[in-house]
Design a protein around this motif. Structure first.
Motif, PDB file in Angstrom:
ATOM      1  N   THR A  26      -3.441  16.007 -15.132  1.00 49.32           N
ATOM      2  CA  THR A  26      -3.912  17.083 -16.012  1.00 49.32           C
ATOM      3  C   THR A  26      -4.823  16.575 -17.120  1.00 49.32           C
ATOM      4  N   SER A  29      -8.387  17.901 -17.380  1.00 52.85           N
ATOM      5  CA  SER A  29      -8.501  19.352 -17.555  1.00 52.85           C
ATOM      6  C   SER A  29      -7.953  19.828 -18.892  1.00 52.85           C
ATOM      7  N   GLU A  30      -7.369  18.925 -19.644  1.00 53.33           N
ATOM      8  CA  GLU A  30      -6.782  19.331 -20.918  1.00 53.33           C
ATOM      9  C   GLU A  30      -7.882  19.768 -21.884  1.00 53.33           C
ATOM     10  N   ILE A  91       0.566  21.659 -15.687  1.00 50.93           N
ATOM     11  CA  ILE A  91      -0.402  22.119 -14.696  1.00 50.93           C
ATOM     12  C   ILE A  91      -0.766  23.578 -14.975  1.00 50.93           C
ATOM     13  N   PHE A  94      -2.517  23.499 -18.827  1.00 58.51           N
ATOM     14  CA  PHE A  94      -3.788  22.789 -18.988  1.00 58.51           C
ATOM     15  C   PHE A  94      -4.736  22.981 -17.801  1.00 58.51           C
ATOM     16  N   SER A  95      -4.275  22.662 -16.600  1.00 54.39           N
ATOM     17  CA  SER A  95      -5.175  22.693 -15.442  1.00 54.39           C
ATOM     18  C   SER A  95      -5.569  24.112 -15.066  1.00 54.39           C
TER      19      SER A  95
END
Length: 153
Positions: A26, A29-30, A91, A94-95
């Motif tokens: 993650t 993508s954070e 997930i 963040f993702s």
């Protein structure tokens, strides 16, 4: 290596390694830095430090039960259920950026952590008490999740 040492190493490494893997998954993508933060939001660097400590405590707690053969089906089920829910939360948050879903998910995590503490405490008081920092942090993370959701809709 003694049975006891193997139990502790395995019990600590499972949440620590899985937590690190999710952190790596993650990380890219954070969007934490770009979000409007609620009051009391700590700096981003603090999260992996706190989670590492909590995963170690979680592993020690579970190892205490396993060492004394107190980790029956309810203890194992709640432990692994909360671990899975825990690992899927970043997930979602963040993702996938599903802030509302993540809020509902972390409330489920809170419930599972409370259940785990009760079950562990009944089998080994120290094992239950070792989970109190985890409960406090997940409660704080729930507040943060709510704040991020409300401020960044």
């Amino acid at each position: 290596m003694s049975r006891k040492v193997k139990i502790y190493i395995r019990s600590i490494l499972i949440p620590l390694v899985l937590g690190a893997a999710v952190g790596l998954l993650t990380r890219g993508s954070e969007d934490f830095g770009a979000l409007t933060k609620p009051a009391l939001a700590p700096p981003a660097w603090l999260f992996p430090v706190v989670w590492s400590i909590l995963y170690v405590l979680m592993g020690i707690s579970y190892a205490r039960l396993e060492e004394d053969r107190l980790n029956d089906t309810p203890a194992k089920a709640v432990y692994y259920a909360q671990l899975i829910v825990n690992l899927l939360w970043p997930i979602a948050f963040f993702s996938l950026e599903w802030r509302l879903f993540a809020l509902i998910w972390i409330i489920l995590l809170l419930i599972l952590v409370i259940a785990m503490i009760v079950i562990f405490y009944r089998r080994d008081k120290t094992a239950g008490l070792l989970q109190i920092p985890y409960l406090i942090w997940v409660g704080f993370a729930t507040y943060l999740n709510l704040g991020f959701y409300l401020l960044n809709r």
